[in-house]
Design an enzyme around this catalytic site. Structure first.
Site, PDB file in Angstrom:
ATOM      1  NE  ARG A 123     -17.483   9.669  -9.397  1.00  0.00           N
ATOM      2  CZ  ARG A 123     -16.818  10.166  -8.366  1.00  0.00           C
ATOM      3  NH1 ARG A 123     -15.525   9.950  -8.259  1.00  0.00           N
ATOM      4  NH2 ARG A 123     -17.426  10.861  -7.438  1.00  0.00           N
TER       5      ARG A 123
ATOM      6  NE  ARG B  60     -14.638  12.093 -12.771  1.00  0.00           N
ATOM      7  CZ  ARG B  60     -14.404  12.198 -11.475  1.00  0.00           C
ATOM      8  NH1 ARG B  60     -14.091  13.374 -10.958  1.00  0.00           N
ATOM      9  NH2 ARG B  60     -14.478  11.141 -10.688  1.00  0.00           N
TER      10      ARG B  60
ATOM     11  NE  ARG C  12     -19.291  17.672 -20.419  1.00  0.00           N
ATOM     12  CZ  ARG C  12     -18.854  17.757 -19.165  1.00  0.00           C
ATOM     13  NH1 ARG C  12     -18.727  16.669 -18.438  1.00  0.00           N
ATOM     14  NH2 ARG C  12     -18.560  18.929 -18.635  1.00  0.00           N
TER      15      ARG C  12
ATOM     16  CG  ASP D 261     -24.262  15.435 -11.077  1.00  0.00           C
ATOM     17  OD1 ASP D 261     -23.054  15.109 -11.083  1.00  0.00           O
ATOM     18  OD2 ASP D 261     -24.798  16.028 -10.122  1.00  0.00           O
TER      19      ASP D 261
ATOM     20  CE1 TYR E 298     -21.906  18.127  -3.028  1.00  0.00           C
ATOM     21  CE2 TYR E 298     -23.524  16.389  -3.386  1.00  0.00           C
ATOM     22  CZ  TYR E 298     -22.210  16.827  -3.375  1.00  0.00           C
ATOM     23  OH  TYR E 298     -21.204  15.955  -3.715  1.00  0.00           O
TER      24      TYR E 298
END
Length: 371
Positions: free
Chosen positions: A53, A57, A66, A102, A178
């Site tokens: 990552r 973020r 973004r 992703d 998921y």
């Protein structure tokens, strides 16, 4: 795991090295960079470091880029993918870039009705819990489904130069969780229920997801990625016995399917300390160790024939520098006993992380004297 400045080139850093000299037997090592050398068990010039990552973020430039762009849409814009992937390479001087995408991108690409909901994660409109649903909702992934990935990787290869790009995919178990749960789950109850109650549907689902993940990795490597990482984020919810029966065969299918591409294969999961031996045995060249296991113990569990990656607690970068560096040194000392060691966090960079702290950590790792 995340408007390009066309004149902004990556800075030179210790992530690139001169071409190696021939060995005593007259052969030349396959690798020229520290990251690939460590992955292959060759001797690097320094301990390589990258962060899961790292492209995302915690970076203000990422958040600015973004603004107003949904996550999954950003993954389909090659110029944006290139820029976001390059941001931490420029800022930190890490030894590898991780492709900005992703794990659910290939599922979206084949038509699964899902979205990434801010603050929640992937949400699936129609969960898959029967063999009929597997056949109806999941088909094989074709390269034409993800042409934006091919374009993005090719663009990145041109920007990165000698810095290798890591491609990645979600492992079958994590993707299945998921799809079955319909979204993130704390206990994976529905996933395990299907696994135990209907093994035929389970095997059909995991088999199809293994095919999709393998195809997604091949697309990235054939476009220029020089290593791959298979993320099994939720495998740590399983006992070793259940992992061996219900999950390992499909992780092995994915990793074996890209063995002919001759790139290092990294396998990582969260809370998988009891599974490290099996995860390596599934076909990994490098096994990621999360922070819950002392790296020396992780090395012993992985075994002598594989390299390791990890494993600083992601919250340690919030500590004073002397503590952060001392804990990093303990990991570096332990890693020196492995076949090869790639320094990383024990999971992803937290959103509140100070980028300057990560830069200081990279510099500290690069200054470590190999023994």
């Amino acid at each position: 795991m995340s408007a390009p400045q066309k004149d902004d080139k990556p800075e030179a850093s210790s992530s690139t090295t001169a071409a190696p000299s021939p060995a005593k037997d007259g052969t030349t090592p396959k690798t020229t960079g520290a990251f690939l050398a460590a992955c292959r068990g060759e001797k690097p010039t320094h301990v390589p470091v990258w962060f899961m990552r790292q492209a995302g973020r915690s970076l203000p430039e990422y958040r600015k880029l973004r603004e107003g762009v949904p996550m999954l849409e950003s993954c389909t814009r090659p110029e944006m993918v290139v820029e976001i992937t390059m941001q931490p390479v420029r800022r930190y001087g890490v030894d590898a870039a991780i492709f900005y995408s992703d794990i659910v991108v290939p599922l979206k690409a084949i038509g699964v009705d899902l979205d990434i909901v801010p603050g929640t994660g992937p949400v699936v409109a129609t969960p898959i819990r029967t063999a009929k649903a597997v056949a109806k909702q999941l088909r094989d992934l074709e390269p034409s489904d993800v042409e934006y990935v091919t374009e993005s990787v090719r663009g990145l290869v041109g920007e990165l130069g000698d810095t290798p790009l890591i491609g990645f995919a979600g492992a079958p178990f994590t993707l299945a969780s998921y799809l079955i749960e319909g979204g993130p789950s704390r206990d994976h109850r529905l996933t395990k229920e299907l696994m135990y109650r209907d093994p035929e549907t389970w095997d059909a689902l995991l088999g199809r997801l293994a095919s999709i993940a393998a195809a997604f990795l091949r697309v990235q490597v054939e476009a220029g990625a020089r290593a791959v990482q298979l993320f099994d984020s939720w495998a740590g919810s399983l006992s070793r016995e259940d992992y061996v029966r219900y999950v390992k065969p499909y992780a092995k299918t994915v990793l074996d399917a890209v063995a002919d591409l001759d790139v290092p294969r990294i396998h990582f999961g969260v809370g998988t300390g009891e599974l490290l031996t099996e995860m390596g045995d599934a076909g990994a060249d490098v096994v990621g160790v999360d922070w819950r296991v002392a790296l020396e113990d992780g090395i012993a569990r992985v075994g002598p024939g594989r390299s390791v990656q990890g494993n600083l607690d992601p919250t340690v970068v919030f500590a004073p520098d002397d503590i952060m560096k001392a804990k990093a040194d303990a990991i570096l000392d332990a890693g020196s006993k492995a076949r090869g060691h790639v320094f990383n966090l024990g999971h992803g960079v937290l959103p509140a992380t100070d980028p300057d702290a990560l830069k200081r950590l990279v510099d500290h790792v690069h200054a470590y004297e190999l023994r």
